[in-house]
Motif scaffolding. Structure first.
Motif, mmCIF file in Angstrom:
data_model
loop_
_atom_site.group_PDB
_atom_site.id
_atom_site.type_symbol
_atom_site.label_atom_id
_atom_site.label_comp_id
_atom_site.label_asym_id
_atom_site.label_seq_id
_atom_site.Cartn_x
_atom_site.Cartn_y
_atom_site.Cartn_z
ATOM 1 N N LEU A 1 25.501 23.923 4.666
ATOM 2 C CA LEU A 1 24.181 23.603 4.132
ATOM 3 C C LEU A 1 23.468 22.485 4.889
ATOM 4 C CD1 LEU A 1 24.958 23.775 0.308
ATOM 5 C CD2 LEU A 1 24.078 25.574 1.807
ATOM 6 N N ILE A 2 24.093 21.914 5.894
ATOM 7 C CA ILE A 2 23.472 20.830 6.653
ATOM 8 C C ILE A 2 23.313 21.234 8.114
ATOM 9 C CG2 ILE A 2 24.309 19.018 5.106
ATOM 10 C CD1 ILE A 2 26.503 18.415 7.153
ATOM 11 N N SER A 3 22.534 20.439 8.845
ATOM 12 C CA SER A 3 22.264 20.750 10.249
ATOM 13 C C SER A 3 23.486 20.513 11.135
ATOM 14 C CB SER A 3 21.104 19.890 10.761
ATOM 15 O OG SER A 3 21.472 18.524 10.768
ATOM 16 N N GLY A 4 24.385 19.675 10.687
ATOM 17 C CA GLY A 4 25.561 19.348 11.490
ATOM 18 C C GLY A 4 25.428 18.017 12.215
ATOM 19 N N ILE A 5 24.210 17.507 12.295
ATOM 20 C CA ILE A 5 23.989 16.199 12.914
ATOM 21 C C ILE A 5 24.298 15.138 11.861
ATOM 22 C CG2 ILE A 5 22.319 14.675 14.026
ATOM 23 C CD1 ILE A 5 20.731 17.259 14.747
ATOM 24 N N ARG A 6 25.144 14.194 12.219
ATOM 25 C CA ARG A 6 25.552 13.163 11.261
ATOM 26 C C ARG A 6 25.336 11.770 11.832
ATOM 27 N NH1 ARG A 6 28.853 14.924 6.945
ATOM 28 N NH2 ARG A 6 29.391 17.113 7.083
ATOM 29 N N VAL A 7 25.089 10.851 10.935
ATOM 30 C CA VAL A 7 25.054 9.432 11.257
ATOM 31 C C VAL A 7 26.249 8.856 10.518
ATOM 32 C CG1 VAL A 7 23.743 7.292 11.104
ATOM 33 C CG2 VAL A 7 22.540 9.462 11.401
ATOM 34 N N GLY A 8 27.327 8.690 11.232
ATOM 35 C CA GLY A 8 28.589 8.361 10.587
ATOM 36 C C GLY A 8 29.061 9.590 9.832
ATOM 37 N N LEU A 9 29.256 9.459 8.541
ATOM 38 C CA LEU A 9 29.676 10.589 7.715
ATOM 39 C C LEU A 9 28.500 11.302 7.050
ATOM 40 C CD1 LEU A 9 32.671 8.824 5.918
ATOM 41 C CD2 LEU A 9 32.792 10.442 7.836
ATOM 42 N N ALA A 10 27.345 10.650 7.024
ATOM 43 C CA ALA A 10 26.172 11.187 6.320
ATOM 44 C C ALA A 10 25.374 12.137 7.211
ATOM 45 C CB ALA A 10 25.279 10.048 5.867
ATOM 46 N N PRO A 11 24.910 13.239 6.647
ATOM 47 C CA PRO A 11 24.070 14.149 7.427
ATOM 48 C C PRO A 11 22.698 13.528 7.680
ATOM 49 C CG PRO A 11 24.233 14.912 5.171
ATOM 50 C CD PRO A 11 25.146 13.740 5.297
ATOM 51 N N MET B 1 20.459 27.478 -0.713
ATOM 52 C CA MET B 1 19.380 26.829 0.018
ATOM 53 C C MET B 1 19.977 25.644 0.780
ATOM 54 S SD MET B 1 15.785 25.247 -1.356
ATOM 55 C CE MET B 1 14.868 26.759 -1.345
ATOM 56 N N THR B 2 19.563 25.477 2.022
ATOM 57 C CA THR B 2 20.086 24.390 2.840
ATOM 58 C C THR B 2 19.266 23.115 2.630
ATOM 59 O OG1 THR B 2 18.704 24.939 4.726
ATOM 60 C CG2 THR B 2 20.858 26.033 4.593
ATOM 61 N N TYR B 3 19.853 21.984 2.953
ATOM 62 C CA TYR B 3 19.170 20.707 2.785
ATOM 63 C C TYR B 3 17.899 20.606 3.631
ATOM 64 C CZ TYR B 3 23.108 19.257 -0.015
ATOM 65 O OH TYR B 3 24.053 19.176 -1.002
ATOM 66 N N PRO B 4 17.883 21.102 4.879
ATOM 67 C CA PRO B 4 16.622 21.059 5.629
ATOM 68 C C PRO B 4 15.497 21.842 4.944
ATOM 69 C CG PRO B 4 18.431 21.391 7.145
ATOM 70 C CD PRO B 4 18.991 21.506 5.747
ATOM 71 N N LEU B 5 15.817 22.932 4.271
ATOM 72 C CA LEU B 5 14.788 23.697 3.552
ATOM 73 C C LEU B 5 14.293 22.940 2.317
ATOM 74 C CD1 LEU B 5 16.100 27.368 3.775
ATOM 75 C CD2 LEU B 5 14.170 26.343 4.985
ATOM 76 N N ILE B 6 15.145 22.156 1.723
ATOM 77 C CA ILE B 6 14.721 21.339 0.579
ATOM 78 C C ILE B 6 13.814 20.210 1.047
ATOM 79 C CG2 ILE B 6 15.550 19.754 -1.216
ATOM 80 C CD1 ILE B 6 18.090 21.516 -1.352
ATOM 81 N N VAL B 7 14.119 19.634 2.191
ATOM 82 C CA VAL B 7 13.346 18.519 2.723
ATOM 83 C C VAL B 7 11.943 18.959 3.145
ATOM 84 C CG1 VAL B 7 13.220 16.896 4.658
ATOM 85 C CG2 VAL B 7 15.365 17.235 3.471
ATOM 86 N N GLY B 8 11.805 20.163 3.656
ATOM 87 C CA GLY B 8 10.527 20.645 4.186
ATOM 88 C C GLY B 8 9.341 20.471 3.257
#
Length: 114
Positions: free
Chosen positions: A64-74, A1-8
């Motif tokens: 598992l992440i969208s690929g968009i990062r703020v620094g090192l954090a997704p 499961m990807t992180y965006p699906l967990i956030v939803g």
């Protein structure tokens, strides 16, 4: 499961809780407090997530992440403090007993009028 699906689902429940309190008194004050809280939490999350990732305490698999990062954090990491900043006050408001309208008569006032 990807992180965006967990956030939803987390975001959906938070949005429902917030919407359920939209007509209650004090929305403007709660909204202002939530925005300020969200900004502070996002800034702290960016700082500390980047520090912990840079220190090698944890990583996020690229698949598992969208690929968009703020620094090192997704970017997904910022959704939790944002949702919490709005959902927690909304849930607290939903759990609070309804406020009485000061202009409506109390039970003792209506009993004495009989």
């Amino acid at each position: 499961m990807t992180y965006p699906l967990i956030v939803g689902p987390f975001a959906l429940v938070g949005a429902i809780a917030f919407a359920a309190t939209a007509r209650r008194p004090g929305l403007g004050m709660r909204l202002t407090a939530s925005v300020i809280t969200a900004v502070v939490l996002v800034v702290l999350t960016v700082i500390f997530d980047n520090a912990m990732i840079a220190a090698g305490l944890f990583t996020y698999p690229d698949a598992l992440i969208s690929g968009i990062r703020v620094g090192l954090a997704p970017i997904e990491d910022l959704s939790y403090p944002i949702v919490a900043a709005f959902a927690v006050p909304a849930v607290a408001e939903l759990l609070r007993p309804p406020r009485r309208d000061p202009s409506s008569p109390t039970d003792t006032e209506t009993d004495s009028a009989r």
